[in-house]
Design a protein around this motif. Structure first.
Motif, PDB file in Angstrom:
ATOM      1  N   GLN A 160       0.830  -1.206   0.000  1.00  0.00           N
ATOM      2  CA  GLN A 160       0.000   0.000   0.000  1.00  0.00           C
ATOM      3  C   GLN A 160       0.865   1.257   0.000  1.00  0.00           C
ATOM      4  OE1 GLN A 160      -2.642  -0.273   3.319  1.00  0.00           O
ATOM      5  NE2 GLN A 160      -3.942  -1.815   2.360  1.00  0.00           N
ATOM      6  N   MET A 161       1.946   1.256   0.751  1.00  0.00           N
ATOM      7  CA  MET A 161       2.838   2.415   0.771  1.00  0.00           C
ATOM      8  C   MET A 161       3.468   2.636  -0.586  1.00  0.00           C
ATOM      9  SD  MET A 161       4.724   2.381   4.455  1.00  0.00           S
ATOM     10  CE  MET A 161       5.044   0.632   4.561  1.00  0.00           C
ATOM     11  N   GLU A 200       1.096   4.379  -3.180  1.00  0.00           N
ATOM     12  CA  GLU A 200       0.564   5.721  -2.950  1.00  0.00           C
ATOM     13  C   GLU A 200       0.824   6.570  -4.197  1.00  0.00           C
ATOM     14  OE1 GLU A 200      -0.802   7.588   0.048  1.00  0.00           O
ATOM     15  OE2 GLU A 200      -1.507   5.517   0.046  1.00  0.00           O
ATOM     16  N   ASP A 208       6.143   9.378  -0.164  1.00  0.00           N
ATOM     17  CA  ASP A 208       6.043   9.868   1.196  1.00  0.00           C
ATOM     18  C   ASP A 208       6.884   8.979   2.105  1.00  0.00           C
ATOM     19  OD1 ASP A 208       5.231  11.429   3.295  1.00  0.00           O
ATOM     20  OD2 ASP A 208       3.091  11.162   2.934  1.00  0.00           O
ATOM     21  N   ASP A 209       7.154   9.463   3.302  1.00  0.00           N
ATOM     22  CA  ASP A 209       7.892   8.704   4.310  1.00  0.00           C
ATOM     23  C   ASP A 209       6.926   8.250   5.389  1.00  0.00           C
ATOM     24  OD1 ASP A 209      10.429   9.092   3.132  1.00  0.00           O
ATOM     25  OD2 ASP A 209      10.559  11.082   4.029  1.00  0.00           O
ATOM     26  N   PHE A 210       7.068   7.005   5.803  1.00  0.00           N
ATOM     27  CA  PHE A 210       6.218   6.459   6.851  1.00  0.00           C
ATOM     28  C   PHE A 210       7.070   5.801   7.923  1.00  0.00           C
ATOM     29  CE2 PHE A 210       3.523   6.414   3.102  1.00  0.00           C
ATOM     30  CZ  PHE A 210       2.338   6.953   3.583  1.00  0.00           C
ATOM     31  N   CYS A 239       6.958   2.761  10.206  1.00  0.00           N
ATOM     32  CA  CYS A 239       6.210   1.509  10.350  1.00  0.00           C
ATOM     33  C   CYS A 239       6.404   0.970  11.760  1.00  0.00           C
ATOM     34  CB  CYS A 239       6.680   0.489   9.314  1.00  0.00           C
ATOM     35  SG  CYS A 239       6.360   0.998   7.632  1.00  0.00           S
ATOM     36  N   LYS A 292      -3.108   7.402   6.688  1.00  0.00           N
ATOM     37  CA  LYS A 292      -3.020   7.353   5.223  1.00  0.00           C
ATOM     38  C   LYS A 292      -3.114   5.953   4.624  1.00  0.00           C
ATOM     39  CE  LYS A 292      -0.826  10.463   2.963  1.00  0.00           C
ATOM     40  NZ  LYS A 292       0.250  11.167   2.268  1.00  0.00           N
ATOM     41  N   ILE A 293      -2.810   4.940   5.408  1.00  0.00           N
ATOM     42  CA  ILE A 293      -2.753   3.569   4.902  1.00  0.00           C
ATOM     43  C   ILE A 293      -3.713   2.705   5.714  1.00  0.00           C
ATOM     44  CG2 ILE A 293      -1.251   1.563   4.516  1.00  0.00           C
ATOM     45  CD1 ILE A 293      -0.379   3.897   2.832  1.00  0.00           C
ATOM     46  N   LEU A 295       0.959   6.746   9.447  1.00  0.00           N
ATOM     47  CA  LEU A 295       0.735   5.438   8.838  1.00  0.00           C
ATOM     48  C   LEU A 295      -0.736   5.052   8.929  1.00  0.00           C
ATOM     49  CD1 LEU A 295       2.054   2.815   7.640  1.00  0.00           C
ATOM     50  CD2 LEU A 295       2.187   2.010   9.995  1.00  0.00           C
TER      51      LEU A 295
END
Length: 92
Positions: free
Chosen positions: A3-4, A7, A11-13, A15, A68-69, A65
């Motif tokens: 999913q990341m 996008e 973007d930075d996530f 986890c 957005k996910i 996280l």
């Protein structure tokens, strides 16, 4: 992860679960998995290895996280530790 990567904008996530567990809790779960309820009989806490300059409470911030996910964790903390113990036992 899929999913990341899918996008529309990069973007930075971070986890993480956003849940804190101490090393003491990790030991408790792992030792209980093998039938030992008083793990303190098997470990030694050595003060010289403690890091006083560390924060007492460390936790990753997963707000972005989760917002957005569509996150659905497959394992709980306990399940992950049990799987690690089972894997180690299978290699002995």
């Amino acid at each position: 992860m899929w999913q990341m990567l899918n996008e529309t904008e990069p973007d930075d996530f971070i986890c993480c679960t956003g849940i804190t567990h101490s090393v003491r809790v990790l030991c408790k779960v792992a030792f209980e998995k093998i039938g030992i309820t008083n793990f303190m009989d098997y470990i030694e806490i050595v003060d010289k290895y403690k890091r006083d300059e560390e924060l007492n409470y460390l936790r990753g911030c997963s707000d972005k996280l989760f917002s957005k996910i569509n996150v659905d964790f497959e394992y709980s903390f306990e399940q992950m530790i049990h799987e690690m113990v089972d894997y180690h036992i299978s290699k002995i």
